[in-house]
Design an enzyme around this catalytic site. Structure first.
Site, mmCIF file in Angstrom:
data_model
loop_
_atom_site.group_PDB
_atom_site.id
_atom_site.type_symbol
_atom_site.label_atom_id
_atom_site.label_comp_id
_atom_site.label_asym_id
_atom_site.label_seq_id
_atom_site.Cartn_x
_atom_site.Cartn_y
_atom_site.Cartn_z
ATOM 1 N N GLY A 209 -7.282 -31.706 16.951
ATOM 2 C CA GLY A 209 -7.826 -30.737 15.731
ATOM 3 C C GLY A 209 -9.229 -31.693 15.041
ATOM 4 N N ASN A 210 -9.805 -30.312 14.229
ATOM 5 C CA ASN A 210 -10.864 -31.848 13.685
ATOM 6 C C ASN A 210 -10.011 -30.804 11.779
ATOM 7 O OD1 ASN A 210 -12.591 -29.589 12.687
ATOM 8 N ND2 ASN A 210 -13.070 -29.692 15.461
ATOM 9 N N HIS A 211 -10.887 -31.576 10.791
ATOM 10 C CA HIS A 211 -11.041 -31.299 9.316
ATOM 11 C C HIS A 211 -11.974 -29.865 9.033
ATOM 12 C CE1 HIS A 211 -8.588 -33.962 8.099
ATOM 13 N NE2 HIS A 211 -9.375 -35.100 9.034
#
Ligand code: CTP
Length: 397
Positions: A209-211
């Protein structure tokens, strides 16, 4: 239209003041924040306690709040707080004082300092209403931009019948609602917005995923809806409440997002891709939890389909706006994306700008248009950034 609006309701001394309780209740039901100003004579018809209870805010009546301590009520602040002011009921006396510029009550001083739209809903006996002074005062107020909500015809407190009854609370509310609807610049437009990250499964437990928090895309959806657009928000996994009047579709992976966006695309006028879509997904996610058997572990990743690129290729009438989050050669990289994805504009975020990017409540952007014209904005709250982005979109529609 009224949700979240700051409403300043001013009540003057007419028998119809009792209806102000219903007006407050309707505004609250519509999600507005209400503060009430009363004149001394209005308190003979309805108590401040009733209106403070219903509005959930103390009623303001006088300039001085506490004589002993010298605490005062600030009419300027209250006027600036309001998104609009409604004087209902408004007596003939108050109308005359509004025209004359008198400031001998808290209500009148607030009216003079308010910069917001002002509505007046007169209430009086039929002959007072018909009187040339009253009619002239109403004309003067109209010429100064005050919106007059016409009184209705019916039985009056005097026992006479005619025009002069305060408009029914629901008619007052719908008059104001329609006023804001007419101002809704994106009315009749369908806008598709994507937000948040995507999660690409590794196994049933883990993902890539990412932030991205989704805050920027959600802010754009909120503002677009408040401007009257029909908004579809396709969101990756985030923990944000849905903005009002927005159709929200939750997705997990890049391929889910592509599927949902494709379904909506044909009928959209504007698409804003604020989502941080994964560029790679695991080629073969494991059906069961992967065990830590080896000291080195690698995953085979394959490119996801670039959603924005796909939309650019299949563009019909849509205005297409993308985002570019960059860490270096920002403008150059953003311009490349603008061209490669056949966009109308791209919103550039640089992670080098303090307060910009993921998870924060603020953002600093530069919008680059198709003709390479650049507009740089200051660091702002994401809701204000959303307004800037939509202003640019509207100017291009
Ligand atoms: N985007 C997309 N589909 C993808 C990847 C990105 O629709 N699979 C969109 C994003 O929503 C954004 C724009 O493309 O509006 C640019 O995304 P960004 O991550 O900045 O750039 P990429 O094109 O992915 O290129 P790179 O990661 O190499 O900078």
């Amino acid at each position: 239209m009224l949700n979240g609006k700051n409403v300043l309701l001013a009540v003057t001394g007419s028998i119809a003041a009792y209806k102000s309780a219903l007006i407050v209740r309707e505004f609250i039901k519509k999600g507005a924040n209400v503060k009430v100003i009363m004149t001394d004579s209005s308190c003979e018809f309805i108590t401040p306690l009733t209106l403070s209870t219903l509005s959930k805010n103390p009623v303001v009546k006088d300039f001085v709040k506490d004589l002993d301590s010298g605490v005062w009520n600030n009419h300027v602040d209250l006027g600036l707080w309001a998104d609009f002011m409604l004087i209902a009921p408004s007596t003939a006396n108050t109308l005359a004082k509004l025209v004359g510029g008198n400031a001998d009550t808290f209500l009148l001083a607030t009216y003079l300092s308010a910069r917001c739209p002002v509505f007046v809903a007169p209430a009086m006996d039929l002959d007072m209403f018909k009187h040339p002074s009253t009619q002239n005062n109403l004309e003067v107020l109209k010429s100064r931009g005050v919106m007059v909500i016409q009184p209705e015809y019916g039985e009056l407190a005097s026992g006479l019948e005619g025009e002069g009854r305060l408009a029914e609370p629901e008619n007052i509310i719908s008059f104001i609602h329609d006023y804001f609807l007419d101002l809704a610049s994106l009315r009749g437009k369908k806008i598709l917005i994507t937000a948040g990250p995507t999660y690409e499964a590794i196994d049933p437990v883990r993902f890539i995923g990412n932030h991205s928090s989704g805050k920027m895309g959600f802010a754009i959806a909120e503002i677009a809806a408040s401007r009257g657009a029909e908004v579809v928000l396709v969101s990756g996994p985030v923990s944000l409440p849905s903005p009002d009047n927005v159709e929200r579709i939750d997705v997990t992976s890049a391929s889910d997002m592509l599927e949902q966006v494709s379904k909506q695309y044909t009928h959209c006028d504007v698409v804003i891709m604020a989502a941080a879509v994964a560029d790679y997904a695991v080629q073969q996610p494991s059906a069961s939890k992967i065990k830590k058997n080896t000291s080195v572990f690698s995953l085979e990743l394959e490119k996801t389909k670039d959603i924005l690129h796909f939309l650019g290729e299949n563009k019909n009438k849509q205005l297409l706006i993308g985002f570019a989050l960059e860490t270096d050669n920002e403008v150059e990289n953003a311009k490349k994306k603008l061209k490669a994805k056949n966009l109308d504009a791209i919103v550039l975020n640089s992670l080098n700008d303090k307060g910009a990017g993921f998870a924060t409540d603020t953002n600093q952007i530069t919008v680059i248009k198709r003709n390479n014209k650049m507009i740089s904005f200051e660091l702002k709250h994401k809701l204000d950034v959303a307004k800037d982005i939509l202003d640019v979109a509207e100017s291009m529609l």
